[in-house]
Design a protein around this motif. Structure first.
Motif, PDB file in Angstrom:
ATOM      1  N   GLY A  74       4.608  10.858  -2.278  1.00  0.00           N
ATOM      2  CA  GLY A  74       5.101  10.445  -3.586  1.00  0.00           C
ATOM      3  C   GLY A  74       3.962   9.820  -4.373  1.00  0.00           C
ATOM      4  O   GLY A  74       2.893  10.425  -4.522  1.00  0.00           O
ATOM      5  N   ASP A  75       4.158   8.594  -4.842  1.00  0.00           N
ATOM      6  CA  ASP A  75       3.103   7.924  -5.609  1.00  0.00           C
ATOM      7  C   ASP A  75       2.323   6.925  -4.751  1.00  0.00           C
ATOM      8  O   ASP A  75       1.534   6.134  -5.264  1.00  0.00           O
ATOM      9  CB  ASP A  75       3.711   7.211  -6.822  1.00  0.00           C
ATOM     10  CG  ASP A  75       4.754   6.167  -6.420  1.00  0.00           C
ATOM     11  OD1 ASP A  75       5.121   6.104  -5.229  1.00  0.00           O
ATOM     12  OD2 ASP A  75       5.216   5.415  -7.300  1.00  0.00           O
ATOM     13  N   LYS A  76       2.545   6.950  -3.440  1.00  0.00           N
ATOM     14  CA  LYS A  76       1.899   5.992  -2.551  1.00  0.00           C
ATOM     15  C   LYS A  76       0.794   6.662  -1.730  1.00  0.00           C
ATOM     16  O   LYS A  76       0.987   7.754  -1.178  1.00  0.00           O
ATOM     17  CB  LYS A  76       2.925   5.346  -1.616  1.00  0.00           C
ATOM     18  CG  LYS A  76       3.943   4.496  -2.377  1.00  0.00           C
ATOM     19  CD  LYS A  76       4.910   3.804  -1.436  1.00  0.00           C
ATOM     20  CE  LYS A  76       5.897   2.946  -2.227  1.00  0.00           C
ATOM     21  NZ  LYS A  76       6.872   2.277  -1.336  1.00  0.00           N
ATOM     22  N   THR A  77      -0.351   5.997  -1.642  1.00  0.00           N
ATOM     23  CA  THR A  77      -1.463   6.490  -0.842  1.00  0.00           C
ATOM     24  C   THR A  77      -1.337   5.942   0.576  1.00  0.00           C
ATOM     25  O   THR A  77      -1.152   4.742   0.774  1.00  0.00           O
ATOM     26  CB  THR A  77      -2.821   6.066  -1.435  1.00  0.00           C
ATOM     27  OG1 THR A  77      -2.914   6.574  -2.766  1.00  0.00           O
ATOM     28  CG2 THR A  77      -3.969   6.606  -0.597  1.00  0.00           C
ATOM     29  N   ILE A  78      -1.429   6.849   1.556  1.00  0.00           N
ATOM     30  CA  ILE A  78      -1.298   6.478   2.963  1.00  0.00           C
ATOM     31  C   ILE A  78      -2.647   6.631   3.661  1.00  0.00           C
ATOM     32  O   ILE A  78      -3.347   7.635   3.471  1.00  0.00           O
ATOM     33  CB  ILE A  78      -0.247   7.355   3.674  1.00  0.00           C
ATOM     34  CG1 ILE A  78       1.096   7.282   2.947  1.00  0.00           C
ATOM     35  CG2 ILE A  78      -0.107   6.954   5.134  1.00  0.00           C
ATOM     36  CD1 ILE A  78       1.737   5.919   2.934  1.00  0.00           C
ATOM     37  N   VAL A  79      -2.994   5.644   4.464  1.00  0.00           N
ATOM     38  CA  VAL A  79      -4.212   5.698   5.261  1.00  0.00           C
ATOM     39  C   VAL A  79      -3.830   5.523   6.730  1.00  0.00           C
ATOM     40  O   VAL A  79      -3.125   4.563   7.076  1.00  0.00           O
ATOM     41  CB  VAL A  79      -5.213   4.604   4.852  1.00  0.00           C
ATOM     42  CG1 VAL A  79      -6.416   4.609   5.801  1.00  0.00           C
ATOM     43  CG2 VAL A  79      -5.677   4.811   3.422  1.00  0.00           C
ATOM     44  N   MET A  80      -4.260   6.453   7.581  1.00  0.00           N
ATOM     45  CA  MET A  80      -4.023   6.361   9.026  1.00  0.00           C
ATOM     46  C   MET A  80      -5.357   6.557   9.736  1.00  0.00           C
ATOM     47  O   MET A  80      -6.069   7.515   9.443  1.00  0.00           O
ATOM     48  CB  MET A  80      -3.030   7.432   9.487  1.00  0.00           C
ATOM     49  CG  MET A  80      -1.690   7.417   8.785  1.00  0.00           C
ATOM     50  SD  MET A  80      -0.645   8.842   9.255  1.00  0.00           S
ATOM     51  CE  MET A  80      -0.064   8.313  10.874  1.00  0.00           C
TER      52      MET A  80
END
Length: 335
Positions: free
Chosen positions: A259-265
């Motif tokens: 969506g509009d959220k940036t994910i970092v893994m």
């Protein structure tokens, strides 16, 4: 031993890493002690102790306990018992689906379709399984070809396993409808998978943590990384497709949008499937550094694309309880 028992004995021995010389010794012990299921001597120290005690009793009864041949044989049995006690052969478990034996029961999870039961009929270049039967009437799949599935099973005298694979094709084996599954070396030895996975198609950037240009494990990257495609996702890992040949053990960071959220893994590449024809790799990525808010975002995304009736099944599926109870060879005889 009957032919079937002998084949089962040597197959189990080879699967467990025994040499032919060791298996001959174990078989001799089983024969002398009149053990009904000699495969128990591959892993059970109490069974080995009972077998040795019987051999000692027989030797005492016939007056050969002090015989040099008997003493030498008993010394070998004792040494074998010590080896199994200190280094159990089954503690590392299966590492390759090629060693799964016919008769093994499978539970197959097909995302968005449900849970199915199947049995292994043959295992060669492909795993041949009976056509899956749905666990509930509402679960169905009309075309299994090229489907990505998760397979759960319980291995006798060992543990539960789960692996992801692809249905290579549909056909017939000895007059029965079957599926042909791809082999894999990516087996997880556990009672159940820690988190729910879902298939997806998300473009992402991959960064090597060994690269000096990469920031710390939790920071957002402003520069573009290696372009890749996330093919399935969970809160603690992903299946990632990249161009070229990946390397097992790589420390990497994955960055993408939900969506509009940036994910970092961030985490490590546990295993790699390389396709030489396409020059592409599938990376089995296990995350170890995921921010709690990002973890929640991933969980919400995963749940949002699962059918409502399957959410409980994926969350608390009882995968192995009934498999533990089915420990006989009758499965194979019924096929």
């Amino acid at each position: 031993m009957k032919l079937k028992t002998i084949l089962n004995f040597y197959t189990t021995g080879f699967d467990s890493g025994f040499t032919f010389k060791q298996m001959r010794l174990v078989r001799k012990l089983a024969k002398m002690a009149h053990i009904e299921d000699p495969t128990t001597l591959f892993w059970s120290v109490p069974a080995i102790n009972r077998a040795i005690a019987i051999v000692v009793q027989i030797a005492n009864n016939v007056g050969s306990i002090n015989n040099s041949h008997t003493a030498e044989l008993l010394n070998k049995f004792y040494a074998y018992r010590s080896k199994i006690e200190l280094d159990p052969p089954l503690k590392t478990g299966l590492r390759n689906t090629a060693f799964i034996r016919p008769g093994q029961r499978f539970k197959i999870v097909l995302p968005s379709n449900g849970i199915f039961y199947s049995v292994v009929l043959n295992n060669d270049s492909l795993i041949t399984v009976t056509y899956p039967e749905p666990a509930k009437p509402q679960y169905r799949c009309y075309d299994w070809r090229k489907k990505r599935i998760a397979v759960y099973f319980w291995r006798k005298n060992d543990a539960g396993y789960v692996f992801d694979t692809e249905v290579h094709g549909v056909g017939h084996y000895r007059g029965r409808p079957v599926l042909f599954l791809q082999q894999t070396t990516n087996l997880q030895r556990s009672q159940k998978r820690r988190s729910i996975r879902c298939p997806c198609s998300i473009m992402a950037d991959l960064y090597l943590l060994t690269d000096a240009r990469t920031k710390n494990i939790n920071s957002f990257e402003l520069e573009q990384g290696i372009k890749c495609l996330i093919e399935d996702l969970s809160e603690d890992g992903a299946l990632i497709r990249i161009g070229g040949k990946g390397q097992e053990g790589m420390s990497v960071k994955l960055q993408f949008k939900l969506g509009d959220k940036t994910i970092v893994m961030s985490g490590i590449v546990k295993s790699v499937e390389f396709n030489q024809k396409t020059n592409q790799s599938r990376l089995h990525f296990q995350a170890s550094g995921v921010d709690e808010l990002m973890r929640q975002t991933i969980s919400m995304y995963v749940y949002s694309i699962l059918p409502e009736e399957q959410k409980e099944n994926f969350d608390s599926i009882s995968l192995f309880d009934d498999e533990k109870k089915v420990q006989s060879d009758s499965d194979l005889e019924e096929l």
